[in-house]
Design a protein around this motif. Structure first.
Motif, PDB file in Angstrom:
ATOM      1  N   ASN A 364      37.834  67.795  24.100  1.00  0.00           N
ATOM      2  CA  ASN A 364      38.603  68.052  25.306  1.00  0.00           C
ATOM      3  C   ASN A 364      39.938  68.758  25.123  1.00  0.00           C
ATOM      4  O   ASN A 364      40.512  69.241  26.104  1.00  0.00           O
ATOM      5  CB  ASN A 364      38.861  66.722  26.034  1.00  0.00           C
ATOM      6  N   ILE A 365      40.468  68.824  23.923  1.00  0.00           N
ATOM      7  CA  ILE A 365      41.839  69.299  23.752  1.00  0.00           C
ATOM      8  C   ILE A 365      42.000  70.775  24.107  1.00  0.00           C
ATOM      9  O   ILE A 365      43.022  71.179  24.656  1.00  0.00           O
ATOM     10  CB  ILE A 365      42.328  69.027  22.313  1.00  0.00           C
ATOM     11  N   LEU A 366      41.000  71.603  23.810  1.00  0.00           N
ATOM     12  CA  LEU A 366      41.126  73.031  24.096  1.00  0.00           C
ATOM     13  C   LEU A 366      40.604  73.349  25.492  1.00  0.00           C
ATOM     14  O   LEU A 366      39.487  72.983  25.852  1.00  0.00           O
ATOM     15  CB  LEU A 366      40.363  73.866  23.062  1.00  0.00           C
ATOM     16  N   LEU A 367      41.429  74.042  26.266  1.00  0.00           N
ATOM     17  CA  LEU A 367      41.003  74.481  27.594  1.00  0.00           C
ATOM     18  C   LEU A 367      40.054  75.661  27.477  1.00  0.00           C
ATOM     19  O   LEU A 367      40.215  76.511  26.585  1.00  0.00           O
ATOM     20  CB  LEU A 367      42.221  74.904  28.420  1.00  0.00           C
ATOM     21  N   PRO A 368      39.062  75.769  28.360  1.00  0.00           N
ATOM     22  CA  PRO A 368      38.245  76.984  28.398  1.00  0.00           C
ATOM     23  C   PRO A 368      39.121  78.193  28.684  1.00  0.00           C
ATOM     24  O   PRO A 368      40.174  78.081  29.325  1.00  0.00           O
ATOM     25  CB  PRO A 368      37.279  76.708  29.562  1.00  0.00           C
TER      26      PRO A 368
END
Length: 395
Positions: A364-368
Motif C-alpha cells: 500500500n505504501i506506493l500510490l499508483p
C-alpha cells in the motif's frame, strides 16, 4: 476489596484479549520441484524448468518475490505482489569498475582508520564500519565518471515504477565486514549486522570485492527465511549472495534485513539509502506499520522486564493504598502476569506479526501513478514573484 477488583479486572481483559486476538497467517512454506516452481518467485521466473533456471543465472537481472504473510481479501489479493515485494539482483558496475572502486575505498579507509570501528555518529541505531562516499573524493569522482547515479536511478525507476526525479540519496556509503578470526585482535571490527529496517523506502547493497575474498556474508531477509535456496544467489536462511563483484541487490528498505556473518576474509559493499518523494507515498501507511512493529517491541520489553525481576508477574506500585499493613498482605503487592504478555512474546508469533505489517506496507505504501500529485518537489521550492529590474532594492 481493591486488590480483588484489580485481579478480576486483569482476568476480564485477559479473557477478552484471548477471544479477540486470532491472527491469520498464510503459510510461506513453498515446495521445490523442477517442474512445479515455487509460487513465491516473480512472474518473470514462473513456469520455469531446471534448464531455464540455469539460463536465468546468466541474465542481467534475477528477481525474487517475497511470500505473502498478511490475510488477503479480494482487494488485497489484487495488490500482491506489489513492485516492492520484488528483490532484484543486477549488475550496476562491471567487475573491473567494482575492483577500482574497491581499491579506492580500501586506500581511503587505510589512511583514515574508518573501518577500524563502527561509525555510531552517522548510524546511531545500527552502526557499521563505513565512510560516506562524499568523504572520499577519488571514489566520488570515479562514480561520477562512470555515471553510477544514472545507472542506479534508471534501474530503480524501471523496476519500481517511480520517476527518476522522485528519487534521491538519503545516504551513500561504503561498509566493510571482516571475519573475527584469531589473527585479528581488534574487537570493534564488524562481521555482521543484525536485522533492521532502513530509513528510506528503497535501498541497495553492491558488492565491491570478489566473492572469492570471503566466506559467508550477504544480505539476509527475514521474509525469505523459509524459502528454499535457488538461482545460486538465494541461500539457506533467506540470505542473498551476489555471484560477482559489481552486482547489486535492490530492495525496499522497509523489508526486515541484515548482513549475514562473514566467517573468513572480508566483504566490502557500496550501500545506498534512496528516498522516494512523498507525492508517491500513500499517507499514513508507514506510520501504521511502525505502530504495529512498535507494539511487538513493547510486548518484548514488558516480558523482559518481568523476567528481570525474577518472576512472571508485576509488583504493585500502589500498595500504600491497601487497607492495613501492605507487608502483611497475602500477595504482598504482587499481581500475576497476564498470560497474553507471555503468549504474545512467542518469538515465532512476534516474527509473523512483524512480517504481516511489513506485507501490508509493501502493498500500500506506493500510490499508483495516476494518483500521484503533480508537485514533484513536495512544495519544497518556492517561486518568488518579484521583478528585480523594476525594483533593484528587492535584490
Amino acid at each position: 476489596m481493591m486488590l480483588v477488583a484489580l485481579l478480576w479486572l486483569a482476568l476480564f481483559f485477559e479473557t477478552l484479549e484471548s477471544l479477540s486476538f486470532t491472527p491469520t497467517i498464510i503459510s510461506c512454506q513453498p515446495t521445490t520441484t523442477t517442474t512445479s516452481p515455487s509460487p513465491l518467485f516473480a512472474s518473470s521466473v514462473n513456469d520455469v524448468t531446471s534448464e531455464s533456471i540455469q539460463e536465468l543465472n546468466g541474465r542481467e537481472r534475477i528477481t525474487i518475490t517475497l511470500p505473502p504473510f498478511a490475510a488477503m481479501n479480494q482487494r488485497d489479493a489484487c495488490q500482491y505482489p506489489s513492485v516492492l515485494h520484488h528483490l532484484h539482483i543486477q549488475s550496476l558496475l562491471s567487475q573491473e569498475e567494482a575492483s577500482k572502486a574497491c581499491q579506492m575505498a580500501h586506500d581511503f579507509a587505510a589512511s583514515t582508520g574508518r573501518w577500524l570501528k563502527p561509525d555510531s555518529e552517522r548510524h546511531q541505531s545500527y552502526a557499521t564500519c563505513d565512510f560516506p562516499v562524499e568523504d572520499c573524493e577519488t571514489l566520488q569522482d570515479f562514480l561520477d565518471e562512470v555515471d553510477f547515479d544514472g545507472r542506479l536511478f534508471k534501474s530503480l525507476s524501471d523496476l519500481y515504477n517511480i520517476e527518476m526525479e522522485d528519487l534521491s540519496y538519503l545516504d551513500l556509503f561504503v561498509a566493510h565486514y571482516q571475519a573475527k578470526t584469531d589473527n585479528n585482535d581488534n574487537p570493534q571490527i564488524m562481521d555482521r549486522l543484525e536485522a533492521h529496517r532502513d530509513g528510506s523506502i528503497l535501498a541497495f547493497s553492491l558488492l565491491l570485492n570478489s566473492p572469492d575474498d570471503f566466506e559467508g556474508g550477504g544480505t539476509f531477509y527475514e521474509a525469505l527465511r523459509d524459502v528454499p535456496p535457488s538461482f545460486g544467489v538465494l541461500h539457506a536462511g533467506g540470505t542473498i549472495r551476489p555471484q560477482k563483484a559489481g552486482d547489486a541487490v535492490m530492495h525496499c528498505g522497509k523489508i526486515l534485513h541484515g548482513a549475514d556473518v562473514v566467517t573468513s576474509g572480508s566483504r566490502t559493499v557500496l550501500v545506498g539509502f534512496v528516498d522516494v518523494s512523498e507525492r508517491c507515498q500513500r499517507p499514513g501507511v508507514l506510520s501504521e506499520a511502525c505502530k504495529e512493529w512498535g507494539r511487538v517491541d513493547v510486548v518484548k520489553y514488558r516480558f523482559e522486564r518481568q523476567e528481570s525481576k525474577g518472576h512472571q508477574g508485576w509488583l504493585s506500585n500502589n500498595s500504600k493504598f491497601f487497607h492495613g499493613d501492605a507487608s502483611s498482605s497475602a500477595v504482598k503487592g504482587f499481581l500475576p502476569a497476564l498470560q497474553g504478555v507471555i503468549r504474545r512474546n512467542n518469538p515465532e508469533l512476534c516474527r509473523r506479526r512483524r512480517l504481516e505489517a511489513e506485507d501490508v506496507l509493501l502493498r500500500n505504501i506506493l500510490l499508483p501513478s495516476e494518483e500521484r500529485s503533480n508537485d514533484v518537489f513536495d512544495g519544497d521550492i518556492s517561486i518568488l514573484d518579484i521583478n528585480f529590474e523594476d525594483d533593484p532594492s528587492e535584490a
